[in-house]
Design a protein around this motif. Structure first.
Motif, PDB file in Angstrom:
ATOM      1  N   MET A  31      10.899   5.724  12.602  1.00 17.19           N
ATOM      2  CA  MET A  31      11.889   6.420  11.772  1.00 17.19           C
ATOM      3  C   MET A  31      12.385   7.714  12.380  1.00 17.19           C
ATOM      4  SD  MET A  31       8.777   7.360  11.195  1.00 17.19           S
ATOM      5  CE  MET A  31       7.745   8.753  10.817  1.00 17.19           C
TER       6      MET A  31
ATOM      7  N   CYS B 280       4.993  -4.286   5.662  1.00 14.92           N
ATOM      8  CA  CYS B 280       4.249  -3.020   5.544  1.00 14.92           C
ATOM      9  C   CYS B 280       2.746  -3.297   5.440  1.00 14.92           C
ATOM     10  CB  CYS B 280       4.698  -2.240   4.315  1.00 14.92           C
ATOM     11  SG  CYS B 280       6.431  -1.799   4.321  1.00 14.92           S
ATOM     12  N   SER B 281       2.313  -4.403   6.015  1.00 22.95           N
ATOM     13  CA  SER B 281       0.878  -4.722   6.030  1.00 22.95           C
ATOM     14  C   SER B 281       0.236  -3.974   7.196  1.00 22.95           C
ATOM     15  CB  SER B 281       0.694  -6.231   6.186  1.00 22.95           C
ATOM     16  OG  SER B 281       1.397  -6.673   7.339  1.00 22.95           O
ATOM     17  N   TRP B 282      -1.080  -4.152   7.393  1.00 23.45           N
ATOM     18  CA  TRP B 282      -1.758  -3.490   8.511  1.00 23.45           C
ATOM     19  C   TRP B 282      -1.316  -4.096   9.841  1.00 23.45           C
ATOM     20  CZ3 TRP B 282      -6.434  -4.908   5.143  1.00 23.45           C
ATOM     21  CH2 TRP B 282      -6.607  -3.925   4.149  1.00 23.45           C
TER      22      TRP B 282
ATOM     23  N   GLY C 145       0.847  -1.196   0.000  1.00 21.16           N
ATOM     24  CA  GLY C 145       0.000   0.000   0.000  1.00 21.16           C
ATOM     25  C   GLY C 145       0.878   1.239   0.000  1.00 21.16           C
ATOM     26  N   MET C 146       0.432   2.278   0.728  1.00 20.75           N
ATOM     27  CA  MET C 146       1.133   3.572   0.666  1.00 20.75           C
ATOM     28  C   MET C 146       2.595   3.462   1.051  1.00 20.75           C
ATOM     29  SD  MET C 146      -1.443   6.530   2.004  1.00 20.75           S
ATOM     30  CE  MET C 146      -1.871   5.753   3.550  1.00 20.75           C
ATOM     31  N   ILE C 147       2.839   2.967   2.269  1.00 22.26           N
ATOM     32  CA  ILE C 147       4.251   2.984   2.693  1.00 22.26           C
ATOM     33  C   ILE C 147       5.027   1.829   2.077  1.00 22.26           C
ATOM     34  CG2 ILE C 147       4.218   1.649   4.866  1.00 22.26           C
ATOM     35  CD1 ILE C 147       5.877   4.172   5.974  1.00 22.26           C
TER      36      ILE C 147
ATOM     37  N   ARG D 125      -2.552  -5.447  -6.566  1.00 19.30           N
ATOM     38  CA  ARG D 125      -1.755  -4.310  -6.067  1.00 19.30           C
ATOM     39  C   ARG D 125      -0.295  -4.732  -5.940  1.00 19.30           C
ATOM     40  NH1 ARG D 125      -3.836  -1.589  -0.707  1.00 19.30           N
ATOM     41  NH2 ARG D 125      -5.383  -0.754  -2.130  1.00 19.30           N
TER      42      ARG D 125
ATOM     43  N   ASP E 181       0.798  -9.238  -1.175  1.00 15.09           N
ATOM     44  CA  ASP E 181      -0.254  -8.414  -0.577  1.00 15.09           C
ATOM     45  C   ASP E 181      -1.536  -9.232  -0.676  1.00 15.09           C
ATOM     46  OD1 ASP E 181      -0.627  -5.009  -0.213  1.00 15.09           O
ATOM     47  OD2 ASP E 181      -2.428  -6.257  -0.373  1.00 15.09           O
ATOM     48  N   ILE E 182      -2.450  -9.038   0.300  1.00 14.18           N
ATOM     49  CA  ILE E 182      -3.723  -9.767   0.165  1.00 14.18           C
ATOM     50  C   ILE E 182      -4.451  -9.294  -1.098  1.00 14.18           C
ATOM     51  CG2 ILE E 182      -4.199 -10.559   2.534  1.00 14.18           C
ATOM     52  CD1 ILE E 182      -5.681  -7.914   2.958  1.00 14.18           C
TER      53      ILE E 182
ATOM     54  N   GLU F 266       7.052  -2.293   9.957  1.00 12.37           N
ATOM     55  CA  GLU F 266       6.474  -0.971  10.182  1.00 12.37           C
ATOM     56  C   GLU F 266       5.751  -0.943  11.532  1.00 12.37           C
ATOM     57  OE1 GLU F 266       6.539   1.945   9.644  1.00 12.37           O
ATOM     58  OE2 GLU F 266       7.733   2.031   7.849  1.00 12.37           O
ATOM     59  N   LYS F 267       5.636   0.271  12.089  1.00 10.44           N
ATOM     60  CA  LYS F 267       4.877   0.428  13.321  1.00 10.44           C
ATOM     61  C   LYS F 267       3.401   0.257  13.009  1.00 10.44           C
ATOM     62  CE  LYS F 267       2.694   3.728  13.233  1.00 10.44           C
ATOM     63  NZ  LYS F 267       1.570   4.232  12.379  1.00 10.44           N
TER      64      LYS F 267
ATOM     65  N   ASP G  48      -2.641   4.153  16.795  1.00 10.80           N
ATOM     66  CA  ASP G  48      -1.768   4.101  15.611  1.00 10.80           C
ATOM     67  C   ASP G  48      -0.765   5.256  15.591  1.00 10.80           C
ATOM     68  OD1 ASP G  48      -1.488   2.818  12.735  1.00 10.80           O
ATOM     69  OD2 ASP G  48      -1.467   4.990  12.449  1.00 10.80           O
TER      70      ASP G  48
ATOM     71  N   TYR H 161      13.586   7.918   6.701  1.00 14.95           N
ATOM     72  CA  TYR H 161      13.275   6.560   6.201  1.00 14.95           C
ATOM     73  C   TYR H 161      14.480   5.997   5.444  1.00 14.95           C
ATOM     74  CZ  TYR H 161       8.243   7.695   6.877  1.00 14.95           C
ATOM     75  OH  TYR H 161       7.025   8.055   7.373  1.00 14.95           O
TER      76      TYR H 161
ATOM     77  N   GLN I 237       3.171 -12.528  10.808  1.00 19.28           N
ATOM     78  CA  GLN I 237       4.270 -12.369   9.849  1.00 19.28           C
ATOM     79  C   GLN I 237       5.612 -12.279  10.576  1.00 19.28           C
ATOM     80  OE1 GLN I 237       2.675  -9.038   7.617  1.00 19.28           O
ATOM     81  NE2 GLN I 237       1.103 -10.325   6.670  1.00 19.28           N
TER      82      GLN I 237
ATOM     83  N   ALA J 238      -1.963  -7.675  11.173  1.00 17.19           N
ATOM     84  CA  ALA J 238      -1.327  -8.801  10.464  1.00 17.19           C
ATOM     85  C   ALA J 238       0.124  -8.994  10.882  1.00 17.19           C
ATOM     86  CB  ALA J 238      -1.392  -8.557   8.957  1.00 17.19           C
TER      87      ALA J 238
HETATM   88  P1  NAD Z   1      -2.179   0.812   3.326  1.00 21.03           P
HETATM   89  O1  NAD Z   1      -3.579   0.413   3.628  1.00 21.03           O
HETATM   90  O2  NAD Z   1      -1.937   1.844   2.285  1.00 21.03           O
HETATM   91  O3  NAD Z   1      -1.363  -0.489   2.912  1.00 21.03           O
HETATM   92  C1  NAD Z   1      -1.408  -1.672   3.655  1.00 21.03           C
HETATM   93  C2  NAD Z   1      -1.334  -2.832   2.679  1.00 21.03           C
HETATM   94  O4  NAD Z   1      -1.213  -4.036   3.404  1.00 21.03           O
HETATM   95  C3  NAD Z   1      -2.589  -2.946   1.800  1.00 21.03           C
HETATM   96  O5  NAD Z   1      -2.211  -3.025   0.438  1.00 21.03           O
HETATM   97  C4  NAD Z   1      -3.240  -4.236   2.279  1.00 21.03           C
HETATM   98  O6  NAD Z   1      -3.941  -4.930   1.260  1.00 21.03           O
HETATM   99  C5  NAD Z   1      -2.021  -5.019   2.775  1.00 21.03           C
HETATM  100  N1  NAD Z   1      -2.303  -6.057   3.741  1.00 21.03           N
HETATM  101  C6  NAD Z   1      -3.142  -6.009   4.797  1.00 21.03           C
HETATM  102  N2  NAD Z   1      -3.124  -7.174   5.456  1.00 21.03           N
HETATM  103  C7  NAD Z   1      -2.243  -7.973   4.823  1.00 21.03           C
HETATM  104  C8  NAD Z   1      -1.775  -9.290   5.044  1.00 21.03           C
HETATM  105  N3  NAD Z   1      -2.246 -10.043   6.045  1.00 21.03           N
HETATM  106  N4  NAD Z   1      -0.849  -9.797   4.195  1.00 21.03           N
HETATM  107  C9  NAD Z   1      -0.387  -9.051   3.156  1.00 21.03           C
HETATM  108  N5  NAD Z   1      -0.801  -7.799   2.911  1.00 21.03           N
HETATM  109  C10 NAD Z   1      -1.714  -7.266   3.725  1.00 21.03           C
HETATM  110  O7  NAD Z   1      -1.522   1.252   4.701  1.00 21.03           O
HETATM  111  P2  NAD Z   1      -0.133   2.018   4.925  1.00 21.03           P
HETATM  112  O8  NAD Z   1      -0.417   3.440   5.205  1.00 21.03           O
HETATM  113  O9  NAD Z   1       0.823   1.654   3.864  1.00 21.03           O
HETATM  114  O10 NAD Z   1       0.321   1.387   6.345  1.00 21.03           O
HETATM  115  C11 NAD Z   1       0.910   0.116   6.433  1.00 21.03           C
HETATM  116  C12 NAD Z   1       1.639   0.002   7.789  1.00 21.03           C
HETATM  117  O11 NAD Z   1       2.659   0.981   7.842  1.00 21.03           O
HETATM  118  C13 NAD Z   1       0.753   0.257   9.012  1.00 21.03           C
HETATM  119  O12 NAD Z   1       1.161  -0.556  10.059  1.00 21.03           O
HETATM  120  C14 NAD Z   1       1.003   1.731   9.328  1.00 21.03           C
HETATM  121  O13 NAD Z   1       0.798   2.044  10.689  1.00 21.03           O
HETATM  122  C15 NAD Z   1       2.458   1.862   8.957  1.00 21.03           C
HETATM  123  N6  NAD Z   1       2.836   3.222   8.530  1.00 21.03           N
HETATM  124  C16 NAD Z   1       3.958   3.748   9.065  1.00 21.03           C
HETATM  125  C17 NAD Z   1       4.332   5.030   8.718  1.00 21.03           C
HETATM  126  C18 NAD Z   1       5.550   5.642   9.337  1.00 21.03           C
HETATM  127  O14 NAD Z   1       5.667   6.857   9.307  1.00 21.03           O
HETATM  128  N7  NAD Z   1       6.477   4.859   9.861  1.00 21.03           N
HETATM  129  C19 NAD Z   1       3.585   5.769   7.806  1.00 21.03           C
HETATM  130  C20 NAD Z   1       2.467   5.174   7.245  1.00 21.03           C
HETATM  131  C21 NAD Z   1       2.113   3.889   7.608  1.00 21.03           C
END
Ligand code: NAD
Ligand code: ISE
Length: 341
Positions: free
Chosen positions: A123, A70-72, A11-13, A40, A35-36, A93-94, A170, A277, A79, A75
């Motif tokens: 970070m 970098c999953s939620w 996803g995003m990060i 994507r 990714d689930i 990731e946190k 979070d 990062y 992992q 999860a």
């Molecule tokens: P997001 O929803 O954009 O991406 C998460 C991805 O994980 C999605 O594509 C989802 O389909 C996938 N996913 C969920 N469960 C899964 C599993 N069991 N197996 C495989 N893939 C799975 O969220 P995001 O913003 O990218 O956040 C992801 C993680 O990173 C979170 O834990 C969030 O707290 C953390 N995060 C940290 C920072 C930071 O500054 N350090 C910034 C943003 C996000």
């Protein structure tokens, strides 16, 4: 030597970390993604990377030497445990995990393995401004730190992704970690105050003010606002016995025109912490290539999770909620002695 890495969660990060591992940093290559949402993952996969159907299959693959999670948050536990079982270094990731029980299971697995494998994505510890601030506090020239003021403002958060308690379970983990790290101390108790809710925040409990009571007596106040519209604004100021030390405003071009004198504000965490990062991964790659981990540990993730849990209790009780930590396993080093009260 090149470290072959698998990324779980695109996803995003996840996409941002794939970009830096692929185009910014050296000594590393993304060879696998999962990714689930398989489509994507396929879209995010760099040339030559294999798309795995499950996180478990990616972790166990012989192609993968180290893993980036970098999953939620919910999860992460499974992992992480799979990575530890496979003996592979892992950047997670946190938040580390989303419950105390889960954190204790990850600690138990890593301690049984006998070597650190996990680095948590706090970070801010790699940000040059935070590192200078810590050096000033540790240097002792301002005397003991008495208070730390932390401001954590997001312009907005993705709709529908988080529960109403997201600011506490979070977002707060970053401020909790940086408080422990800057003050070389543990959090003993948490209070939460809930002001008038922002009309922009929908179901979110936002903003909130959190008070972290440190073991040595310092108090950390944290403003969390996750829907403040104007930008991503992170501030910090340590108030010590004989002076204060503060994070600087990010040095950007100063524009003077008919609207006044102003500086741009980062849009989000990707912009504000881009160098942090990069640096956290530089250090992770060096340790992972040696089969281990340095930097923020499972213990640090556990402490942040306990803080989030206590904050959620404090919203209900409107009282000081104490934290109760297990004895720190030797794997995570000894706690530095905090300054006396
Ligand atoms: P997001 O929803 O954009 O991406 C998460 C991805 O994980 C999605 O594509 C989802 O389909 C996938 N996913 C969920 N469960 C899964 C599993 N069991 N197996 C495989 N893939 C799975 O969220 P995001 O913003 O990218 O956040 C992801 C993680 O990173 C979170 O834990 C969030 O707290 C953390 N995060 C940290 C920072 C930071 O500054 N350090 C910034 C943003 C996000
Ligand atoms: C996000 O997950 C992060 O970790 C960001 O650093 C933080 O500022 C934001 O509030 C979280 O949603």
């Amino acid at each position: 030597m090149t470290l072959d890495v698998g990324v779980i969660g695109t996803g995003m990060i996840g996409q941002d970390h794939i970009r830096r591992l692929t185009t910014v940093l050296s000594g590393v290559r993304v060879v696998a993604v999962s990714d689930i949402d398989r489509d994507r993952a396929a879209r995010a996969a760099p040339d030559g990377a294999e798309v795995f159907d499950t996180a478990g299959a990616l972790i166990r693959s012989d192609r993968v030497q180290a893993v980036v999670i970098c999953s939620w948050g919910p999860a992460h536990e499974e992992q992480l445990l799979d990575c530890i079982a496979a003996g592979k270094p892992v950047f997670c990731e946190k938040p580390l995990v989303t419950s105390e029980a889960a954190a204790l299971r990850v600690i138990a697995a890593e301690v049984a393995f006998g070597r650190r494998l996990v680095q948590v994505g706090f970070m801010r510890r790699f940000d040059a401004d935070y590192r200078r601030l810590k050096a000033v506090i540790d240097g002792g020239s301002l005397g003991a730190p008495l208070m730390y003021h932390s401001v954590h403002r997001n312009a907005s958060v993705p709709e529908g992704l988080y529960t109403s308690e997201m600011p506490l379970n979070d977002t707060l983990v970053h401020d909790a970690d940086v408080a422990r790290w800057l003050l070389s101390d543990e959090i003993a108790g948490v209070e939460v105050r809930v002001p008038r809710r922002s009309a922009r925040s929908g179901a979110l409990r936002d903003p909130v003010i959190v008070l972290l009571h440190m073991s040595a007596g310092a108090i950390v106040d944290v403003e969390i606002s996750v829907n403040i519209a104007y930008g991503y604004d992170i501030r910090g100021e340590a108030s010590c016995e004989t002076g204060v030390a503060a994070l600087p405003n990010r040095p950007t071009t100063v524009i003077s025109d008919a609207h006044g004198i102003r500086q741009a504000i980062p849009v989000d965490w990707r912009e504000r912490f881009i160098e942090a990062y990069d640096q956290e991964f530089r250090e992770w790659i060096v340790a992972a290539a040696q089969g281990t981990a340095t930097g923020p540990s499972t213990w640090d993730g556990y402490a942040a999770t306990l803080t989030a849990d206590a904050a959620l209790r404090a919203v209900q009780s409107r009282a000081l909620e104490n934290l109760s930590m297990i004895e720190k396993p030797g794997l995570y080093g000894t706690s530095p002695a905090p300054a006396a009260q």
